[in-house]
Design an enzyme around this catalytic site. Structure first.
Site, mmCIF file in Angstrom:
data_model
loop_
_atom_site.group_PDB
_atom_site.id
_atom_site.type_symbol
_atom_site.label_atom_id
_atom_site.label_comp_id
_atom_site.label_asym_id
_atom_site.label_seq_id
_atom_site.Cartn_x
_atom_site.Cartn_y
_atom_site.Cartn_z
ATOM 1 N N SER A 220 40.505 -13.441 11.873
ATOM 2 C CA SER A 220 41.138 -12.243 12.414
ATOM 3 C C SER A 220 42.643 -12.285 12.126
ATOM 4 O O SER A 220 43.047 -12.381 10.970
ATOM 5 C CB SER A 220 40.833 -12.121 13.909
ATOM 6 O OG SER A 220 41.179 -10.846 14.387
ATOM 7 N N GLU A 338 31.307 -6.481 12.271
ATOM 8 C CA GLU A 338 32.581 -6.797 12.914
ATOM 9 C C GLU A 338 32.772 -6.050 14.240
ATOM 10 O O GLU A 338 33.054 -6.643 15.274
ATOM 11 C CB GLU A 338 33.751 -6.444 11.984
ATOM 12 C CG GLU A 338 33.793 -7.210 10.686
ATOM 13 C CD GLU A 338 34.386 -8.601 10.825
ATOM 14 O OE1 GLU A 338 34.720 -9.006 11.957
ATOM 15 O OE2 GLU A 338 34.503 -9.285 9.798
ATOM 16 N N HIS A 440 32.493 -9.798 15.071
ATOM 17 C CA HIS A 440 33.802 -10.425 14.906
ATOM 18 C C HIS A 440 33.861 -11.725 15.700
ATOM 19 O O HIS A 440 33.399 -11.778 16.840
ATOM 20 C CB HIS A 440 34.869 -9.451 15.412
ATOM 21 C CG HIS A 440 36.258 -9.728 14.947
ATOM 22 N ND1 HIS A 440 36.634 -9.638 13.636
ATOM 23 C CD2 HIS A 440 37.385 -10.058 15.648
ATOM 24 C CE1 HIS A 440 37.930 -9.896 13.531
ATOM 25 N NE2 HIS A 440 38.401 -10.167 14.738
#
Length: 533
Positions: A220, A338, A440
């Site tokens: 990220s 995600e 994610h």
């Protein structure tokens, strides 16, 4: 990497409250050996066959240096205990049990090297993990990032890092105040990372690491920070492999927009004077982040790297891949689902109607891709006729919000003759029967394999163990040689055009040309704008 309001703690509802960092208590372990660093001697602890050193100072207290480049740590005499994590940069409440302070330039080391009279003299690859949380939150102290298992499995040295975040690391004041001390204020968080890498270069051999084989990996916001470092001349030569995981930085903020954000930040605080701004207590300074972002028109004000023509003189992947990073082998990856990781496991979103999908997609795109949502939904219904409305919502929001930047990075590397190794994680987390797919953070959780850490959603069954071993072995091989190929995976071919070879990680890993190619072609109709630019 997404909007700073959706940092690591915001990925899943309640995750921050449950992530106990244990950053203050000393390790309950046997005394470890003493290691001499350039600044002084430190004592770690032996734990599970690994020597652990927490809270190693790599830079001086940044409170007296607010908005200024970092300085190296001052030397000390005697032996300092390195048994507890150092403070993280101020960031609201932080994590439970974690100290927050502008005195935050600390890193942590896990090494399998004996480091005593039995020291073997071997040089091990070094894997430096840069944490996520956009540029706003997080630290290297999360139990998600504990390096014990990775260090033991790969015979590698693992490092995690704290650095300045949000306004402390990225508030661009150079065009508001005619003062040379703030000329670098828009990128001090990145300069902290450069200083940390210089510490690794100068000291990691004493911990059994090889300063000539330093791999950066980050998920990220961590991946975005790495992409930015690849464009910074000051970082050149300090790392030798890079892996961005669900985090990309195609373009940085420009100086005009960064200045408008700084004006909004100062306006929220009601401060116009640099001296007063520097004197403001850290917790009060954070209040400026609540200003409405003048570019996005909503949310808190964005903070991130700035094209300041000093430490950052070009965008990382525009108009092409930065030449300073082309000699560094690169892994570039994303998870298949995600944005299923941004909704707090709210099962109501699994029952959306087609009309709700059309209405909600623009907020997910948020000007990254300016495309008619009804057209997107119609296209997805043709491409994937079995998809439910929520399936289309998550797939389209992932493609337009997160995935497009990864494609740009891989394509620009290929065009420059330095292709990346690209992956897509399809393995479905077992939480709630697998309805959240591969959200994610899942790739990072699987690489570290800390199944017992709070809020990890991998489970600890045989499939999760196998996925951890597969991903970890590929990353370890990459750290060692600059090539991720190993016995745990099929032959991983570099990404080339027009094939777009991608390793799909699942219970049965496979190479695939241009996965989700129809989705890629759909979003190629419109340009992509990196959030914050």
């Amino acid at each position: 990497m997404d909007h700073p309001d959706i940092g690591r703690r915001g990925l899943f509802a309640g995750a921050g409250a449950a992530l106990a960092l244990a950053s203050s208590p000393a390790l309950a372990a046997r005394p470890g050996p003493v290691v001499a660093t350039a600044a002084g001697k430190v004592r770690g602890a032996g734990l599970g066959g690994v020597q652990v050193f927490k809270g190693l100072r790599y830079g001086a207290d940044t409170a007296p240096l607010r908005f200024m480049p970092p300085q190296s740590a001052q030397p000390w005499t005697g032996v300092h205990d390195a048994l507890a994590y150092g403070p993280a940069c101020p960031q609201g409440k932080g994590e439970p049990g974690e100290a927050l302070s502008e005195d935050c330039l600390f890193l942590n080391v896990w090494t399998p090297a004996p480091l005593d009279k039995r020291a073997d003299g071997r040089k091990r690859p070094v894997m430096v993990y840069i944490h996520g949380g956009a540029y706003n939150t997080g630290s290297g102290a999360s139990p998600w990032y504990d390096g014990t298992k990775l260090a033991k499995r790969g015979d590698v040295v693992v490092v995690t890092v704290n650095h300045r975040l949000n306004a402390f690391g990225y508030l661009y004041l150079a065009r508001l105040f005619d003062d040379p001390s703030v000329a670098d204020s828009g990128n001090t968080g990145q300069l902290d990372l450069v200083l940390a890498l210089q510490w690794v270069r100068d000291n990691i051999a004493a911990f059994g690491g090889d300063p000539g084989k330093v791999m950066l990996f980050g998920q990220s916001g961590g991946g975005a920070k790495i992409a930015t470092l690849m464009a910074m001349p000051a970082a050149q030569g300090l790392f030798h492999r890079a892996a961005t995981m669900s985090g990309q930085q195609v373009t940085a903020a420009g100086p005009f927009n960064a200045t408008r954000r700084a004006q909004g930040f100062l306006g929220k605080l009601g401060i116009k004077d640099l001296t007063a701004l520097r004197a403001l207590p850290a917790d009060q300074l954070l209040g400026g982040l609540k200003a409405v972002d003048p570019i996005a028109g909503g949310g808190g004000v964005y903070m991130g790297p700035v094209l300041d023509e000093r430490s950052l003189t070009r965008h990382p992947f525009f108009p092409d891949a930065a030449p300073t990073g082309l000699s560094v082998p690169m892994i570039c990856g994303n998870t298949h689902d995600e944005t299923r990781g941004f909704v707090g496991y709210d099962k109501r979103l699994l029952e959306m109607t087609w009309e709700q999908v059309v209405a909600r997609l623009p907020a997910q795109f948020n000007a990254r891709v300016d495309i008619d949502p009804a057209t997107v939904v119609a296209a997805y219904r043709r491409i994937y006729p079995a998809y439910s409305p929520s399936d289309v919502y998550f797939a389209a929001s992932t493609a337009g919000r997160s995935w497009k930047a990864a494609i740009i990075q891989a394509e620009e590397r290929t065009k420059a003759g330095a292709p990346a190794f690209v992956y897509q994680l399809d393995w479905r987390a077992p939480k709630d029967g697998g309805v959240w797919g591969a959200p994610h953070t899942l790739d990072m959780q699987l690489v570290f394999g800390n199944f017992d850490a709070p809020e990890v959603i991998t489970g600890s069954g045989p499939d999760a163990v196998a996925m951890h071993e597969r991903l970890a072995d590929a990353f370890i091989a990459f750290a060692r040689t600059g090539d991720p190929n190993c016995a745990a995976i099929p032959q991983w071919e570099p990404y080339t055009l027009p094939r777009r070879q991608t390793l799909v990680f699942d219970n049965a890993a496979r190479m695939q040309d241009d996965p989700r190619g129809a989705e890629r072609a759909l979003f190629n109709k419109v340009p992509f704008t990196q959030f914050g630019t």
